[in-house]
Design a protein around this motif. Structure first.
Motif, short mmCIF file in Angstrom:
data_model
loop_
_atom_site.label_atom_id
_atom_site.label_comp_id
_atom_site.label_asym_id
_atom_site.label_seq_id
_atom_site.Cartn_x
_atom_site.Cartn_y
_atom_site.Cartn_z
N TYR A 176 11.44 2.40 3.09
CA TYR A 176 12.57 2.31 4.04
C TYR A 176 12.07 2.23 5.48
O TYR A 176 12.74 2.68 6.40
CB TYR A 176 13.51 3.50 3.82
CG TYR A 176 13.97 3.60 2.39
CD1 TYR A 176 14.93 2.74 1.88
CD2 TYR A 176 13.39 4.54 1.52
CE1 TYR A 176 15.32 2.80 0.56
CE2 TYR A 176 13.79 4.61 0.19
CZ TYR A 176 14.75 3.74 -0.28
OH TYR A 176 15.13 3.81 -1.61
N GLY B 24 19.67 6.89 5.55
CA GLY B 24 19.41 6.11 4.33
C GLY B 24 20.66 5.94 3.47
O GLY B 24 20.92 4.86 2.95
N HIS C 9 16.74 11.64 8.22
CA HIS C 9 16.36 10.34 7.64
C HIS C 9 17.25 10.00 6.43
O HIS C 9 17.66 8.86 6.26
CB HIS C 9 14.90 10.36 7.23
CG HIS C 9 13.96 10.51 8.37
ND1 HIS C 9 13.57 11.74 8.86
CD2 HIS C 9 13.34 9.59 9.13
CE1 HIS C 9 12.74 11.55 9.88
NE2 HIS C 9 12.59 10.26 10.07
N THR D 252 16.78 0.90 5.79
CA THR D 252 15.85 1.78 6.52
C THR D 252 16.32 3.22 6.62
O THR D 252 17.52 3.50 6.65
CB THR D 252 15.53 1.23 7.92
OG1 THR D 252 14.42 1.99 8.46
CG2 THR D 252 16.71 1.35 8.87
N THR D 253 15.32 4.12 6.68
CA THR D 253 15.55 5.53 7.04
C THR D 253 14.71 5.89 8.28
O THR D 253 14.58 7.06 8.60
CB THR D 253 15.16 6.47 5.89
OG1 THR D 253 13.76 6.30 5.59
CG2 THR D 253 15.95 6.21 4.62
#
Ligand SMILES: *Cc1c(COP(=O)(O)O)cnc(C)c1O
Length: 378
Positions: A183, A252, A248, A190-191
């Motif tokens: 990610y 996500g 995060h 993405t994170t």
């Protein structure tokens, strides 16, 4: 400069992160299992374990599958170094299998020939196929070889969340033991930094969960002695702090809800590149009829790549090269690898050029890129 990749962040993503910042938990709270459930739902994963990077997930997966000193891990030279480094972290030895000259993924025929030519003591415990650019590898063939030669398979699907193979989503582990997603912001979802490992095997999932948090368990039934109280925990093996934070994970979960839309946009842009580049002397990407790509990358092959690369960069187009063959990195040369070891990957690496491809790339930017490419080739 038009970058080669870029994240797409919307208001819901921002709100999800703000909500966590104002909540009770910045880490080890409810956002991580929620993210894991969202990934499982989007990709058909039975058990999903979140990590602070795909690199950490690959490392934990290797340990969970029993990789150690004296063992071998094989992967493709056309990948990011992390696909190979996870073997070295475990004290195992690493070798490579050359690529298919059409898909740039590990060549299943080359894998079979190499397995047949390798004495059984030097055959791999783990093979790591990489779904290069988002296009799934020949997983049925690789699974057949795994059964015949007794190795385990970790899909490095860092490029491939949202892809499918023979009607099944990448991530459901139909033909592998573990499947890893990344990610990182250039990837599809993405994170910030982050990764997950999916598996069908509850024991492998439990072991990876334990490894991401120092090898510690708080489950009484897993302990070596009766638990004297709720404060008690045991470190069962040497693990790491590979945890993803709730900050995060919240990003996500908000992102992965959009994976279909992300991949659809990339697919449309890739199809548009195919049309725009049709008359140019470049080789366009090839995806087999029985699979769909997640289109992490749009790579063209062309003669005189270095000159075209410079001209494109000078024109403000953030082209890139994926990848310098891993075996030619100084760290791997020092282990004995040489030019000529994997000729298809080396030939490909001389000719490959990744064009910008990301959710917010506009049609007019794409036209500009195609025009710049035509001029750079001229
Ligand atoms: C990005 C990437 C990784 C590493 O991912 P991180 O989340 O940055 O650790 C591993 N393998 C491949 C093929 C990648 O593209």
């Amino acid at each position: 400069m038009i970058p080669y990749g870029r994240q797409h962040i919307d208001d819901a993503d921002v709100q999800a992160v703000l909500d966590v910042l104002r909540s009770d938990f910045l880490t080890q709270g409810p956002a991580v299992p929620r993210f894991e459930a969202a990934v499982a739902q989007a990709t058909g994963g039975a058990h999903v374990v979140a990590f602070n990077s795909a690199t950490s997930a690959l490392h934990a997966a290797c340990i969970a599958l029993g990789l150690g000193p004296g063992d071998w891990l094989w992967t493709t030279p056309n990948t990011f170094v992390a696909s190979a480094n996870c073997g070295l972290y475990c004290g195992a030895r690493v070798d490579f299998v050359d690529i298919d000259p059409r898909t740039y993924c590990m060549d299943a025929g080359a894998l079979e020939r190499k397995l047949e030519a390798t004495p059984s003591v030097r055959r791999p415990k783990i093979v790591v196929p990489v779904h290069f650019g988002g296009c799934p590898c020949d997983m049925v063939e690789i699974r057949g070889l795994a059964e015949r030669f007794g190795f385990r398979t970790i899909e490095d699907a860092s490029h491939a969340i949202g892809a499918s193979y023979r009607g099944r989503p990448i991530g459901d582990c139909s033909w592998s033991d573990v499947c890893v997603f990344s990610y990182h912001p250039v990837k599809i979802v993405t994170t910030g930094e982050g990764g997950t490992a999916s598996t069908r095997d509850p024991e492998i999932a439990w072991r990876m969960q334990t490894l991401r948090t120092h090898g510690i368990t708080r489950e009484p039934e897993r302990m070596t002695r009766p638990s004297p109280g709720a404060w008690y925990y045991e470190q069962l093996e040497l693990g790491f702090n590979y945890r993803m934070t709730d900050i995060h994970a919240a990003l996500g979960a908000s992102q992965v809800a959009k994976v279909e839309r992300f991949v659809q946009r990339r697919t449309d842009l890739a199809a548009r590149y195919d049309e725009l580049l049709d008359s140019l002397p470049v080789r366009r990407p090839c995806v087999g009829a029985d699979r769909t790509s997640a289109w992490h990358l749009y790579v063209v092959r062309l003669a005189g790549r270095d000159r075209v690369f410079e001209r494109m960069r000078a024109a403000g187009i953030g082209v890139n090269v994926h990848y310098i063959p891993v075996h030619l990195q100084p760290h791997y040369r020092a282990l004995g690898f040489r030019e000529g070891d994997f000729p298809e990957a080396e030939r490909y690496a001389q000719e490959a050029l990744s064009l910008p491809l990301f959710f917010d790339l506009t049609e007019s930017e794409q036209d500009q890129i195609a025009t710049a490419l035509a001029e750079a080739l001229g």
